[in-house]
Design an enzyme around this catalytic site. Structure first.
Site, mmCIF file in Angstrom:
data_model
loop_
_atom_site.group_PDB
_atom_site.id
_atom_site.type_symbol
_atom_site.label_atom_id
_atom_site.label_comp_id
_atom_site.label_asym_id
_atom_site.label_seq_id
_atom_site.Cartn_x
_atom_site.Cartn_y
_atom_site.Cartn_z
ATOM 1 N N LYS A 54 0.840 -1.202 0.000
ATOM 2 C CA LYS A 54 0.000 0.000 0.000
ATOM 3 C C LYS A 54 0.874 1.251 0.000
ATOM 4 O O LYS A 54 1.999 1.217 0.481
ATOM 5 C CB LYS A 54 -0.866 0.032 1.273
ATOM 6 C CG LYS A 54 -1.974 -0.996 1.335
ATOM 7 C CD LYS A 54 -2.752 -0.846 2.643
ATOM 8 C CE LYS A 54 -3.879 -1.854 2.728
ATOM 9 N NZ LYS A 54 -4.932 -1.666 1.724
ATOM 10 N N ARG B 19 -10.306 -11.556 2.086
ATOM 11 C CA ARG B 19 -11.172 -12.608 1.551
ATOM 12 C C ARG B 19 -10.492 -13.975 1.619
ATOM 13 O O ARG B 19 -11.169 -15.002 1.744
ATOM 14 C CB ARG B 19 -11.584 -12.249 0.120
ATOM 15 C CG ARG B 19 -10.455 -12.161 -0.861
ATOM 16 C CD ARG B 19 -10.783 -11.340 -2.097
ATOM 17 N NE ARG B 19 -10.799 -9.899 -1.837
ATOM 18 C CZ ARG B 19 -11.103 -8.971 -2.742
ATOM 19 N NH1 ARG B 19 -11.410 -9.329 -3.977
ATOM 20 N NH2 ARG B 19 -11.084 -7.705 -2.427
HETATM 21 N N1 BES Z 1 -8.063 -3.801 4.542
HETATM 22 C C1 BES Z 1 -8.238 -3.376 3.213
HETATM 23 C C2 BES Z 1 -9.531 -2.596 2.979
HETATM 24 C C3 BES Z 1 -9.655 -1.263 3.684
HETATM 25 C C4 BES Z 1 -9.344 -0.095 3.007
HETATM 26 C C5 BES Z 1 -10.140 -1.181 4.951
HETATM 27 C C6 BES Z 1 -9.490 1.126 3.627
HETATM 28 C C7 BES Z 1 -10.298 0.034 5.576
HETATM 29 C C8 BES Z 1 -9.969 1.195 4.918
HETATM 30 C C9 BES Z 1 -8.261 -4.596 2.280
HETATM 31 O O1 BES Z 1 -7.473 -5.658 2.681
HETATM 32 C C10 BES Z 1 -7.725 -4.129 0.956
HETATM 33 O O2 BES Z 1 -6.595 -3.769 0.914
HETATM 34 N N2 BES Z 1 -8.575 -4.175 -0.059
HETATM 35 C C11 BES Z 1 -8.179 -3.744 -1.351
HETATM 36 C C12 BES Z 1 -8.687 -4.747 -2.362
HETATM 37 C C13 BES Z 1 -8.116 -4.562 -3.735
HETATM 38 C C14 BES Z 1 -6.646 -4.886 -3.738
HETATM 39 C C15 BES Z 1 -8.862 -5.467 -4.673
HETATM 40 C C16 BES Z 1 -8.796 -2.377 -1.598
HETATM 41 O O3 BES Z 1 -9.896 -2.115 -1.119
HETATM 42 O O4 BES Z 1 -8.129 -1.560 -2.221
HETATM 43 MN MN MN Z 2 -5.490 -5.454 1.996
#
Ligand code: BES
Ligand code: MN
Ligand code: ZN
Length: 499
Positions: free
Chosen positions: A277, A351
């Protein structure tokens, strides 16, 4: 838990000292002892006029040393006309009243419901007390400097609610107090930093925090490997910290009643892994276990209030880190269900964790339904902001019940679609499925992935990325981690699955 106000319910009386709160409506009506007390204040009408106080909902008039009484301060709290759902409103009112009383104060609250509103005073009293407790929560265990006396964040006062049916209120408070404890447990876990709270530690705390009557089983990596949770283990494999799964069981129902099951995503920190990230706000990812935190808090609440239900809580705990051992995009893992998963993006890890835990839960415990909570997608924030959690379900009855419980508690959910057309988006060229479905409908394709792991069991998925952490501040929540979901699911159980 740092600052819990002492809560008491006592027989109604006319207080003759200290801070006193009375309730009024937008006609400035009073009843019972509130009316008597106001009657003693000779210039009350002049004061309300001069202050332009109209009893509007949420407004308050603070009168120091009111003439004609011996009390130190009278707070006249406006309820307006009591529009909206009274159940939610009283909890909110309780938080607002505490806000007017202020830090570290003692106060007596006269639960004399103004004439126009025919609400039950017992419900009003315990709901207000719940609201006060929820608002008073602060997370300050890492602040080493002493707080100033007038720091508003610290509301550790003593509150007594005065009403005729005080013994009914004391009884009703037991269940509410269990609920407040459950929410506090969830908030504490979400707020805790990830250097302190990693999977093994989370599992230990879960075992310690839930009521003694909850059976707890902790599965370590060796056990998970033996069971075959390849998807969950893949997420944790880049971390120095071992993954865990915790199963919590509360048996309050009849012996042969099928259990209800609650499943939580517990990624104790989510860097994104190799698909790392960006740095901005990455610190928020300490809260990527808000779903698991809610399940722990909920199990505590159900056990303490001796809910007449058999309930299972299962949480999947892992830390998602980039490392020489971390899983790569393109890797293919085999989940517990036997299905293979192509990892497209290592940041779509929640997931993977949940897929294995959902499959495990339905296979082992044959529950009547499963509800999972997860800070699963940023996309749900785009769709719904922070007011509603995303709801996905393969079962209309469960979905409707969750929606109703959301309205009743103020923890609101909004249903989004599942559809074979979306499901196709996670078909993989090399494996049975892939772990992302492209840019469009990100929350939906995540839910489709989960659905491939529920084996037809009635199920609902709550995407709480917007509600569980970085939470909106309101009358009953001043905490970054809101403890979202504990009240919602406690209500779901209480309304439909007990007795
Ligand atoms: N934990 C994150 C989602 C999240 C984002 C929670 C912001 C709280 C605040 C999750 O694991 C994630 O990173 N999801 C990705 C999925 C994508 C890579 C398909 C996302 O939402 O960008
Ligand atoms: Mn994630
Ligand atoms: Zn995550």
């Amino acid at each position: 838990m740092t600052s819990i106000p002492k809560i008491a319910f006592s027989k109604t009386s006319l207080p003759d000292s200290g801070t006193v709160v009375v309730l009024t409506d937008s006609r400035l009506g009073f009843s019972g002892n509130a009316k008597k007390l106001i009657g003693k204040i000779k210039n009350f009408e002049r004061i309300t006029k001069a202050a332009k106080f109209t009893g509007k909902a949420g407004s308050a008039l603070s009168i120091p040393a009111p003439h004609g009484t011996d009390i130190d301060r009278l707070i006249v709290f406006g309820l307006g006309r009591g529009e909206g759902d009274p159940a939610t409103e009283w909890v909110k009112t309780g938080g607002q009243v505490l806000g007017k009383i202020g830090a570290a104060e003692k106060a007596a609250i006269l639960v004399d419901v103004p004439p126009g509103l025919d609400d039950d005073p017992v419900k009003a009293a315990v709901d207000m007390a719940l609201g006060a407790r929820l608002r008073a929560y602060t997370f300050d265990r890492y602040k080493t400097k002493k707080k100033s006396e007038d720091d508003n964040g610290d509301c550790a006062g003593a509150l007594s609610y005065l009403l005729d049916k005080d013994s009914d209120a004391k009884k009703a408070w037991k269940a509410h107090e269990a609920l407040a404890e459950g929410v506090d447990i969830a908030r504490d876990l979400v707020n805790e930093p990830s250097n302190v709270l990693y999977p093994e530690e989370f599992a230990k705390r879960a075992a310690r925090l839930v009521d003694n009557d909850v059976e707890v089983e902790i599965l370590d990596e060796k056990a998970l490997r033996k069971i075959g949770m390849g998807a969950l283990l893949g997420v944790g494999q880049g971390s120095e910290k071992e993954s865990r799964v915790v199963v919590m069981r509360w048996n309050g129902g009849k012996k042969n009643d099928k259990p209800v099951a609650f499943i939580g995503k517990g990624v104790t920190f989510d860097t994104g892994g190799i698909s790392i990230k960006p740095a901005g706000s990455m610190e928020d990812m300490k809260g990527d276990m808000a779903g698991a935190a809610c399940v722990v808090g909920l199990m505590h609440t159900l056990a303490v209030r001796k809910a007449k239900v058999n309930a299972i809580g299962v949480i999947g705990l892992a830390e998602n880190m980039p490392d020489g051992k971390a899983q790569r995009p393109g890797d293919i893992v085999t989940s517990l269900s036997g299905q293979t998963i192509e990892i497209i993006n290592t940041d779509a890890e929640g997931r993977l964790v949940l897929g294995d835990v959902l499959w495990y839960t339905q296979d082992k415990y044959k529950p009547q339904f499963m509800v999972n909570l997860a800070t699963l997608t940023g996309a749900v924030l785009v769709a719904l902001g922070q007011e509603y959690a995303g709801l996905f379900s393969n079962n209309n009855e469960l979905s409707d019940r969750l929606t109703a419980a959301g309205v009743a508690t103020g923890e609101r959910v909004w249903r989004l679609p599942l559809d074979p057309a979306y499901d196709k988006m996670i078909d993989s060229k090399f494996a049975d499925m892939k772990n992302t479905g492209g840019r469009h409908g990100g929350s939906i394709t995540a839910a489709q992935f989960l659905q491939r792991h529920v084996n037809g069991t009635p199920w609902a998925h709550l995407d709480i990325a917007g509600t569980g952490m970085g939470s909106l501040q309101n009358d009953i929540n001043k905490s970054w981690g809101s403890g979202w979901g504990v009240r919602l699911l406690d209500r779901l159980v209480a309304d439909h699955y007990e007795g």
